[in-house]
Design a protein around this motif. Structure first.
Motif, PDB file in Angstrom:
ATOM      1  N   ARG A  87      36.521  38.520  24.450  1.00  0.00           N
ATOM      2  CA  ARG A  87      36.444  38.673  22.594  1.00  0.00           C
ATOM      3  C   ARG A  87      38.298  38.079  22.492  1.00  0.00           C
ATOM      4  O   ARG A  87      38.811  38.647  23.712  1.00  0.00           O
ATOM      5  N   VAL A 129      28.481  37.375  11.149  1.00  0.00           N
ATOM      6  CA  VAL A 129      27.872  36.677  12.677  1.00  0.00           C
ATOM      7  C   VAL A 129      27.120  36.081  12.901  1.00  0.00           C
ATOM      8  O   VAL A 129      26.208  36.031  12.507  1.00  0.00           O
ATOM      9  N   GLY A 158      34.749  44.506  16.738  1.00  0.00           N
ATOM     10  CA  GLY A 158      33.967  43.897  16.456  1.00  0.00           C
ATOM     11  C   GLY A 158      32.660  43.504  16.534  1.00  0.00           C
ATOM     12  O   GLY A 158      32.305  44.563  16.273  1.00  0.00           O
ATOM     13  N   VAL A 159      31.831  42.656  16.915  1.00  0.00           N
ATOM     14  CA  VAL A 159      30.664  42.711  17.409  1.00  0.00           C
ATOM     15  C   VAL A 159      30.210  41.859  19.215  1.00  0.00           C
ATOM     16  O   VAL A 159      31.130  40.811  19.275  1.00  0.00           O
ATOM     17  N   THR A 215      32.338  34.825  14.843  1.00  0.00           N
ATOM     18  CA  THR A 215      32.427  36.197  13.783  1.00  0.00           C
ATOM     19  C   THR A 215      33.268  35.849  12.414  1.00  0.00           C
ATOM     20  O   THR A 215      34.492  35.277  12.868  1.00  0.00           O
ATOM     21  N   THR A 248      28.719  34.747  20.048  1.00  0.00           N
ATOM     22  CA  THR A 248      28.858  35.034  18.714  1.00  0.00           C
ATOM     23  C   THR A 248      30.226  34.359  18.269  1.00  0.00           C
ATOM     24  O   THR A 248      31.069  34.272  19.159  1.00  0.00           O
ATOM     25  N   ASP A 273      35.221  37.295  10.082  1.00  0.00           N
ATOM     26  CA  ASP A 273      35.786  38.756   9.436  1.00  0.00           C
ATOM     27  C   ASP A 273      36.007  38.789   8.100  1.00  0.00           C
ATOM     28  O   ASP A 273      36.397  37.526   7.892  1.00  0.00           O
TER      29      ASP A 273
END
Length: 419
Positions: A309, A390, A243-244, A269, A267, A271
């Motif tokens: 995360r 994101v 991920g980011v 996100t 963030t 996907d």
């Protein structure tokens, strides 16, 4: 007869062996034993067929990166000792470094201004037969061109100052009233002010047509030039197969490094598969617990580097109150943030950036969707198919809540009765 038989037996027992019989028996060659590969290895004989195994060299990796508002910055990383490492900006090499004996390398960045985000990648042994790319990509937010304040022309300033405040000429004593309209030819004539010198043709002095706009004396008012906005250091994201995450939030220059005193939501996100992932930062060693409308939905540990995360499972489209509690090892809530959360359909998010993602050569794009939040679109050709969207939050101060308050549905860790 008995004597004859006994004599024959005696001769047979004591008769000598034929000459050389024993020697022949001893000298009879024996077949050589078959030697198997296992026997060779056991005896220490090298295997002439097998090749020595060369250990795989590590891929390069980022360690530290910082970018200033003007695009200058520092990048540090690691690779195999003595190996060349190329730095790629949007796929084009911009610099190269050689890893030292410990595998470390440093590159000084000087990025040109850009109103679009860009990607930074590392490539080890770029000219070799098997170049190796870093597992992570760094994404640099837009950088602004330095603001140059125009310098005033000193000659024009001097001329303007004299024109606005001319020195009175020496005209002698004040004349008395007379009925003769003809002036005395011997009377002194006032000197023409220097401001009457015409300006250069390339920069004519505008003449006001409205009498009300004509200067009435004193200094000519100079229009105020609005002060330029302070430049902002670009946000830096890290993208990989998981991920980011935010490495450097967008910030004003000379802002001290952010010390995580409270949990941060960086963030949200979406996907390509439609899943929603949350990411942020907090104090290492604990974990975060996520609530939707005061109902616990997931818990995630905080990494040693201070990142966290987690997936946001089974949340339908709609508007919710999202709360994230930072909890220490003893189960005490040490910090808390809360924010409205709009769970959108992936198709709706994709439509918001359809123009950017359909552009030729698209790699990454960003758009401001609301104050304090931007939406990024990141191509995932290296980590899979589709585009990852994101939402990045630039500030968390207005989301901080009192960690000592007790919310409905809050989860508590009770002490073990056996302790």
């Amino acid at each position: 007869m008995l004597i004859v038989a006994a004599l024959l037996v005696y001769q047979r027992v004591n008769a000598p062996d034929p000459v050389g019989a024993a020697d022949v028996a001893v000298a009879t060659p024996q077949a050589a034993p078959e030697i198997t590969p296992d026997a060779e290895v056991a005896a220490g004989t090298p295997d002439p067929v097998g090749d020595p195994v060369t250990p795989a060299l590590p891929a390069p990796r980022f360690d530290v990166i910082y970018v200033n508002p003007d695009g200058t910055g520092t990048l540090a990383g690691r690779a195999a000792p003595g190996e060349p490492v190329a730095v790629l900006l949007d796929g084009a090499e911009i610099d190269r470094a050689i890893a030292d004996g410990q595998g470390g390398f440093v590159v000084l960045l000087d990025l040109a201004p850009s109103d679009q985000p860009r990607t930074l990648d590392l490539l080890a042994d770029p000219d070799g037969s098997s170049p190796r790319a870093a597992a992570e990509t760094r994404i640099i937010g837009p950088t602004t061109a330095p603001v140059i304040i125009a310098q005033a022309d000193p000659v024009a300033e001097v001329a303007s100052g004299i024109a606005s405040d001319p020195q009175p000429a020496d005209v002698g004593p004040a004349p008395t009233e007379t009925t003769d309209p003809a002036p005395d030819s011997a009377s002194p004539t006032p000197e023409a002010p220097i401001a009457a010198i015409p300006a250069p043709p390339s920069d004519p002095v505008p003449t006001p047509t409205d009498p009300a706009q004509a200067p009435t004396g004193g200094a000519t008012p100079t229009p105020e030039t609005p002060a330029p906005a302070d430049p902002i250091a670009p946000a830096i994201l890290s993208a990989d197969a998981d991920g980011v995450r935010v490495l450097q939030p967008a910030a004003l220059p000379d802002t001290p490094p952010e010390v995580m005193a409270t949990v941060a939501l960086d963030t949200i996100t979406y996907d390509p598969g439609g899943d929603v992932l949350l990411g942020g930062r907090a104090q290492a060693g604990g974990f975060v617990r996520v609530y939707i409308d005061n109902q616990p939905v997931t818990t995630s540990p905080i990494s040693e580097s201070g990142d966290w995360r987690t997936d946001l499972p089974q949340v339908d489209t709609g508007v919710y109150t999202l709360r994230v509690d930072e909890v220490d090892a003893q189960g005490t809530v040490t910090s808390r943030i809360e924010t409205p959360f709009l769970r959108e359909e992936p198709a709706t998010v994709a439509a918001a950036m359809a123009e950017e993602t359909s552009a030729e050569g698209f790699r990454v794009a960003v758009k401001t969707v609301q104050p304090g939040a931007t939406l990024w679109a990141i191509a995932r050709e290296r980590y899979g198919t589709g585009v990852m969207y994101v939402q990045v939050f630039e500030a968390n101060r207005d989301r901080i809540r009192d960690p000592d308050l007790i919310y409905p549905g809050q989860v508590f860790v009770l002490p073990d009765d056996a302790q």
